[in-house]
Design an enzyme around this catalytic site. Structure first.
Site, PDB file in Angstrom:
ATOM      1  CG  HIS A   1      -1.767   1.197   1.392  1.00  0.00           C
ATOM      2  ND1 HIS A   1      -1.813   1.957   2.550  1.00  0.00           N
ATOM      3  CD2 HIS A   1      -2.620   1.787   0.522  1.00  0.00           C
ATOM      4  CE1 HIS A   1      -2.670   2.955   2.386  1.00  0.00           C
ATOM      5  NE2 HIS A   1      -3.178   2.880   1.160  1.00  0.00           N
TER       6      HIS A   1
ATOM      7  CG  HIS B   1      -7.699   5.751  -1.715  1.00  0.00           C
ATOM      8  ND1 HIS B   1      -7.381   6.621  -0.695  1.00  0.00           N
ATOM      9  CD2 HIS B   1      -6.904   4.668  -1.561  1.00  0.00           C
ATOM     10  CE1 HIS B   1      -6.431   6.069   0.068  1.00  0.00           C
ATOM     11  NE2 HIS B   1      -6.112   4.896  -0.441  1.00  0.00           N
TER      12      HIS B   1
ATOM     13  NE  ARG C   1       2.732  17.438   2.917  1.00  0.00           N
ATOM     14  CZ  ARG C   1       1.897  16.432   2.648  1.00  0.00           C
ATOM     15  NH1 ARG C   1       0.585  16.593   2.649  1.00  0.00           N
ATOM     16  NH2 ARG C   1       2.386  15.224   2.373  1.00  0.00           N
TER      17      ARG C   1
ATOM     18  CB  CYS D   1       7.164  20.777   1.582  1.00  0.00           C
ATOM     19  SG  CYS D   1       6.612  19.061   1.598  1.00  0.00           S
TER      20      CYS D   1
ATOM     21  CE1 TYR E   1       7.035  15.223   4.870  1.00  0.00           C
ATOM     22  CE2 TYR E   1       5.685  14.664   6.769  1.00  0.00           C
ATOM     23  CZ  TYR E   1       5.809  15.206   5.506  1.00  0.00           C
ATOM     24  OH  TYR E   1       4.708  15.728   4.882  1.00  0.00           O
TER      25      TYR E   1
END
Lengths: 540, 540
Positions: free
Chosen positions: A103, A127, A201, A248, A386
């Site tokens: 996944h 999705h 974000r 980010c 991260y």
């Protein structure tokens, strides 16, 4: 990687609710995409688009008649790797146990174990694509009993319906949750990025918070839990203002994708912006409520929890080291203003953490709770996301515990006024190149080198001087240069050049510089892309 | 660059002593080697050797008979760019005005203006080479009057005669002053580098200091100048011990020389070592003697002066930012012990500054004076040396004021057990690669990647764990990782490989990494070489 080893990694409680996210120590999933048909894993790794297909699309049901009918009770039992992972979707029952390890969203899929997919898919708009339904159909094992399949029960209201409207100039990377960046060409028009085009974000729906009932809780101080109102924050502590750039971790990920596909939003070069933030110093607040040398002796981290939650109620969370939080030079803010106005909904209204010099992911928005702790945040985003890895590390071999959570970011720069593949006029005497440069940890950018020949020869760009910047931005003390530098240079157009390979690289006050190329810093999550920024420009 | 612009840069006093070094603001010389015959400038830029030729060599005198005779008085008048720069050497008089701008040693040459060269050359052993005498001979303009040319007057005692003896294993880059590094292959045999083979980087003769009469002066505090004895330092303040790596800014300069010749000692990869240092915290000492918020409000730098002086009495000097000096996390030591024993003469006996995470050049040895100041040190080494520039900057265009003095160093690593050009046995299953990695600013090395194919594929090396390191080295708090990491990896020997391109690169806690190649970070002083370290190894 077998089911046995996955089993070890996931704790389940007696009532079968999976303990992930902030509830237990670092659950971890190792993907094994190589075992799946290539077409399927490639599809999953495609850029996450935001085409809403879920409403129209029907699952291609092939063998419905021969499939058994299950009750919701039966489905609910299959709620772990050990017992099998079943889910329902629009009246179908699916055994996705074998899919868990591949996944793309990682261990979060186990939140839906034994349950209906609809509310989770409503949360993660990625999705809503036909190929996702196709993949799901391969795992169909049965039909949900008609009386359990009441559409109204499982169809959630769209949790994003109260998201704010956004500026039309933004380049959208995903709608649900909303992630967008400004076009590069306008990014560096202003030293202070206008709030509307500041990159957005979000990991979850934007929570709508009533400032009158808002409370910020602080745990881990000697006197027990503290609860502050917004008014407390504004009146009990001096208002501090600083200019800080937020970036980010995935900024420039699209360049990493060109080397080899990675997992994550396909950011361009503009997942970075600069703003003026006002609020109370975190350290002022913590000292006020009893932070002491005794607390400091044990505490190692300050955890933050947002008020943005997923369907299970798990909030977005992160933590920063205690020394960053408490240092006089750390400048961590509990901010309630952005560019002189109340924080907008997309940027954390009413209160967010500003952790200058540190990756955006730790600058928690819609801040609901602060915990002084010996432990890092156990959230998915701190433990299993991260983080940086070697180019040689893939989803089969990655051990998320082996790498530290990203805090300070490395030195960065990019060209904003020239797009890759664009053209310039042969009659121009000079080429103007503009961009931004920034480094984490308060390290000031001291030089930007620009090349027109792919890095063979270099010219030194002019950094925007403090006089050119509004008066509120005096030269920062060493180690506290939180804001970016904009830069510009005019370079004579080389005679007879057909094409220019325009490159920039920045140097910060620790004389760290950007690596030459992307491939050697490639990593499976596509974070920390800070190689030289290169654009090819035709001369016509 | 004309004489006029040089004139502006140099202040002279009425008695004609040139103000350089720490006495006036940033004098600056811009070389213009391009105007000289290439052979000459190349010769100057050759590796500084330590062959002592001065005693044997005679100046090739061609036209002695036709040259005028000058008195010392006349020579003394030519003591500035304005008045012409004359010097004497072994009875000859030389007008070196035109040579000043191309002197590899920079503005220090003006110290000898109007004087005999002998004592200066005795100080800087690099001059003891035949080609230096050849160059000098081209500037001969006369003969020094016989009565002024008494050899005994101008021949100085060798100021290096009291330098300590050194370990024979050291690879010597210059004898006077003494600069040497250990062979790479033994560098990483020990986490704590044995004192004898710790790299030595002296700018001047080693001063011999009597610990009984030693005084450390502190200026800039409210109560006026403070004078401490060694005993004060040892007894009035808690003894602190820390492990810190020191690296010379010029470490790995030899790799930069392969791109294009730079100016400076031709260091290999071992101008870096790690030791355990003990002493008093600088901040403890300064607070004890009256450092206060009032002082802090004005002070911006802490200057250090060594007791090592040149022939004019100018000491080696440097400064660090006040926040590094006073921060609880800065850990700046006034060290009197190295690896548990008194500092040896080569490493600053009796007291030196240890500024962990900061370039060696600021870790002042034989510390004589500390000055709290609004200004940086005005020494040559702070203002006109130890700074980084763009590859496009040459001696014609360099502006030393445009770059910050190097303080924190960038992330670094090197391979120590395999030499470039060496061979390994084809029959070995695996290749073992070992080395060191370190980063400035207390940023811990979190990963080292190693490649056998020039950087196409990467393997993650094993970092020496804290258990393997002696118990005195527990895991440091964030931002205070002052010591290097040793690392090692065994990689299967690729089948059929004829040659390996072994490469390493390190990543630190800010996720900064090393640039791929040397050329794009080349700079005219050859400092800050931190590209991937590469060695080619034949498989036989």
């Amino acid at each position: 990687m077998g089911v046995a080893s996955i089993r070890k990694r996931f704790a389940t409680t007696s009532d079968c609710s999976v303990l992930i996210g902030s509830q237990v120590a670092a659950p971890r999933l190792r993907g094994s995409g190589a075992e799946l048909p290539r077409v399927r894993s490639l599809r999953f790794q495609e850029r996450w688009t935001h085409t809403s297909l879920a409403e129209q699309a029907e699952i291609p049901v092939t063998q419905t008649n021969s499939l058994p009918v299950y009750s919701q009770e039966e489905v609910t039992k299959h709620c772990s790797i050990e017992k099998g992972v079943w889910v329902t979707y629009k009246g179908g029952v699916y055994d996705i146990t074998d899919f868990v390890t591949v996944h793309p969203g990682g261990d979060k899929i186990l939140l839906a174990a034994g349950k209906a997919l609809e509310p989770f898919w409503a949360l993660y708009g990625v999705h809503e694509q036909e190929h996702v339904l196709e993949i799901l159909s391969e795992y169909k094992v049965g039909i949900l009993r008609a009386e359990d399949s009441k559409k109204d029960d499982i169809k959630s209201a769209d949790p994003y319906s109260t998201d704010p409207t956004r500026h039309p100039a933004l380049i959208v990377n995903s709608v649900k949750p909303f992630n967008a960046e400004p076009p590069p060409v306008i990014l560096t028009d202003n030293y202070i990025t206008p709030t509307d085009i500041f990159f957005k974000r979000n990991h979850l729906p934007v929570p709508r918070i009533d400032p009158k009932t808002y409370r910020l809780e602080i745990e881990g101080l000697p006197g027990g839990t503290v609860s502050l109102t917004l008014d407390d924050l504004k009146t009990l502590f001096p208002k501090r203002t600083l200019i800080a750039t937020i970036q980010c971790a995935g900024n420039r990920r699209s360049e990493m994708n060109k080397v080899k596909q990675v997992k994550g939003l396909n950011w361009g070069i503009a997942a970075i912006s600069n703003a003026k933030w006002s609020g109370a110093y975190l350290r002022d607040v913590l000292y006020h409520y009893g932070f002491s040398p005794e607390v400091a002796a044990k505490a190692r981290h300050v955890q933050f929890e947002g008020l943005d939650v997923d369907v299970t109620g798990t909030p977005y969370g992160a933590s920063i080291p205690i020394n960053k939080a408490m240092s006089e030079e750390g400048d961590v803010l509990l901010a309630y203003q952005m560019n002189g106005e109340d924080l907008p909904a997309d940027h954390g209204f009413p209160v967010r953490a500003i952790v200058p010099g540190v990756v955006g992911a730790r600058n928690i928005k819609w801040l609901g709770k602060i915990v002084i702790s010996e432990e890092e945040s156990q959230s998915h985003w701190q433990q299993n996301d991260y983080k940086g890895f070697s180019p040689g590390t893939d989803w089969d071999t990655v051990d998320f515990k082996s790498a530290p959570a990203i805090q300070e970011l490395p030195v960065q720069s990019a060209i904003t006024n020239l797009a890759d593949g664009s053209s310039i006029d042969r009659d121009m005497d000079k080429v103007t190149v503009k961009g931004y440069a920034w480094s984490g940890g308060g390290r000031e950018v001291v030089r930007v080198d620009v090349s027109l020949d792919g890095g063979k020869t270099w010219h030194v760009a002019k950094l925007q001087s403090s006089e050119e910047i509004e008066s509120s931005a005096p030269s920062p003390p060493p180690g506290r240069a939180w804001a970016w530098k904009l830069w510009e240079i005019e370079i004579p157009l080389p005679e007879g050049a057909q094409e220019l390979e325009v490159v920039c690289k920045a140097v910060d006050s620790s004389y760290n510089t950007q690596p030459d190329s992307v491939a050697p810093i490639w990593n499976l999550r596509g974070v920390l892309t800070n190689a030289w920024h290169q654009v090819r420009v035709k001369v016509k």
